[in-house]
Design a protein around this motif. Sequence first.
Motif, PDB file in Angstrom:
ATOM      1  N   SER A   4       0.834  -1.211   0.000  1.00  0.00           N
ATOM      2  CA  SER A   4       0.000   0.000   0.000  1.00  0.00           C
ATOM      3  C   SER A   4       0.862   1.250   0.000  1.00  0.00           C
ATOM      4  O   SER A   4       0.530   2.251  -0.650  1.00  0.00           O
ATOM      5  N   GLN A   8       0.895   4.225  -2.802  1.00  0.00           N
ATOM      6  CA  GLN A   8       0.723   5.638  -2.465  1.00  0.00           C
ATOM      7  C   GLN A   8       1.786   6.486  -3.144  1.00  0.00           C
ATOM      8  O   GLN A   8       1.507   7.571  -3.663  1.00  0.00           O
ATOM      9  N   THR A  49       0.740  10.389   7.415  1.00  0.00           N
ATOM     10  CA  THR A  49      -0.108  10.108   8.570  1.00  0.00           C
ATOM     11  C   THR A  49      -1.404  10.910   8.556  1.00  0.00           C
ATOM     12  O   THR A  49      -2.395  10.513   9.153  1.00  0.00           O
ATOM     13  N   PRO A 340      -4.843   1.898  12.776  1.00  0.00           N
ATOM     14  CA  PRO A 340      -4.008   1.982  11.571  1.00  0.00           C
ATOM     15  C   PRO A 340      -2.694   2.701  11.859  1.00  0.00           C
ATOM     16  O   PRO A 340      -2.671   3.857  12.286  1.00  0.00           O
ATOM     17  N   ASN A 342       1.525   3.090  10.277  1.00  0.00           N
ATOM     18  CA  ASN A 342       2.406   2.764   9.168  1.00  0.00           C
ATOM     19  C   ASN A 342       3.560   1.900   9.654  1.00  0.00           C
ATOM     20  O   ASN A 342       3.606   1.504  10.829  1.00  0.00           O
ATOM     21  N   LEU A 348      -1.990   6.581  11.623  1.00  0.00           N
ATOM     22  CA  LEU A 348      -2.534   7.114  10.375  1.00  0.00           C
ATOM     23  C   LEU A 348      -3.919   7.694  10.658  1.00  0.00           C
ATOM     24  O   LEU A 348      -4.943   7.022  10.541  1.00  0.00           O
ATOM     25  N   ARG A 349      -3.950   8.959  11.040  1.00  0.00           N
ATOM     26  CA  ARG A 349      -5.208   9.566  11.482  1.00  0.00           C
ATOM     27  C   ARG A 349      -6.238   9.616  10.357  1.00  0.00           C
ATOM     28  O   ARG A 349      -7.444   9.536  10.618  1.00  0.00           O
ATOM     29  N   ALA A 350      -5.772   9.771   9.134  1.00  0.00           N
ATOM     30  CA  ALA A 350      -6.713   9.856   8.016  1.00  0.00           C
ATOM     31  C   ALA A 350      -7.492   8.565   7.829  1.00  0.00           C
ATOM     32  O   ALA A 350      -8.539   8.552   7.172  1.00  0.00           O
ATOM     33  N   GLU A 351      -7.022   7.461   8.402  1.00  0.00           N
ATOM     34  CA  GLU A 351      -7.678   6.169   8.231  1.00  0.00           C
ATOM     35  C   GLU A 351      -8.475   5.733   9.458  1.00  0.00           C
ATOM     36  O   GLU A 351      -9.020   4.626   9.482  1.00  0.00           O
ATOM     37  N   GLN A 353     -11.414   5.093  11.868  1.00  0.00           N
ATOM     38  CA  GLN A 353     -12.843   4.892  11.667  1.00  0.00           C
ATOM     39  C   GLN A 353     -13.474   4.388  12.958  1.00  0.00           C
ATOM     40  O   GLN A 353     -12.887   3.568  13.676  1.00  0.00           O
TER      41      GLN A 353
END
Length: 357
Positions: A4, A8, A49, A340, A342, A348-351, A353
């Motif tokens: 992944s 990216q 991140t 999540p 890395n 990984l704050r963007a991921e 949920q």
Amino acid sequence: MTGSERAQRERAGRTVCVLDELPRPGPDPLRAGTVPRDGVQTVIFTSGTTGAPKPVELTYANHTASALAAAWNVGLDPDDRWLSALPLFHVGGLAIILRAGIYGTTAVIHEQFDPDRVVQALEREAITLCSLVPTMLRRLRDAGLNSAPDLRACLLGGAPVPVDLLDWARAGSLPIVPTYGMTETASQVATLSPAEALAGIRGARPLNGVEFDSSPSGELLVRGPMVAAGELSDDGWLRTGDLGRIDDAGLLQIEGRVKDLIVTGGENVGPAEVEQALLSHPAVSDAAVLGVPDPEWGEAIVALVILRDAVEDVELLDHCRERISSYKIPKRIERVQELPRNAAGKLLRAELQIPDR
């Protein structure tokens, strides 16, 4: 790198060359004088991140300035052995190899982070320096690390450092040294000295040649010889995306990411502070905090926790209430199996949920 992460980088809009095998060694172009010191030595991607990774061009001069500033702070010995279990495609791992080449010392590279193997190296293999992120140190503590007889300093960065980890390290006379840096600065730009860390001082001291300032909005600005020229704004400063300041003692204090701020009931809350409060509870092995839309509060604070032992929500909330202001207390706590992160262990704050109920 993971599949992944490779994908990216390929989507970042720039030609990418990925080597599955290292080329055979050849003449050093820098020593041969064929490459200018301001020539690009590395194109390395940010960790992604909070969004998509971006490529950053770092020069020979950037890496050299970073290495010299690190030596100025933690010292240099010809017998140094710097341990890295960090990925080499992140700046923290790559910097260790480059420093070893510049210093003429030894880099001890682990292919991946294995807590038991790292504990053995620190306890038995004459490791004098190492670099970790907080999640790695927490796992070393859980794996039984209690001594590192030859360790002069362990740089700990990449994320806010929980106070309970610093207290544990200090109690065991482990020289855990908080550090601040980023891809755009070729690694660290502010780091405590080992003596300051063992004395319980909190923060990070600007390294030699580094200048800090703050924008009117509180965003931390930095400049210095290790900062990538292509990342500077027109005014000559790198905008870090972090909220921070230099305190009265001359120490850098980081208060969170600008983009991560949660605005709840008209108050700004940095998730890192709430996460540290949760992580200081012995039943919590990992935690992340995010804001979700809420008709009453604007954003409501929700905590995602991984537990090592069963614990009631009320106990966790009371624990937080003893450590942070009432408006920073999570409105909800959700239990999850994983968060999540890395390959370097950064969240990984963007991921993030919230699990479906």
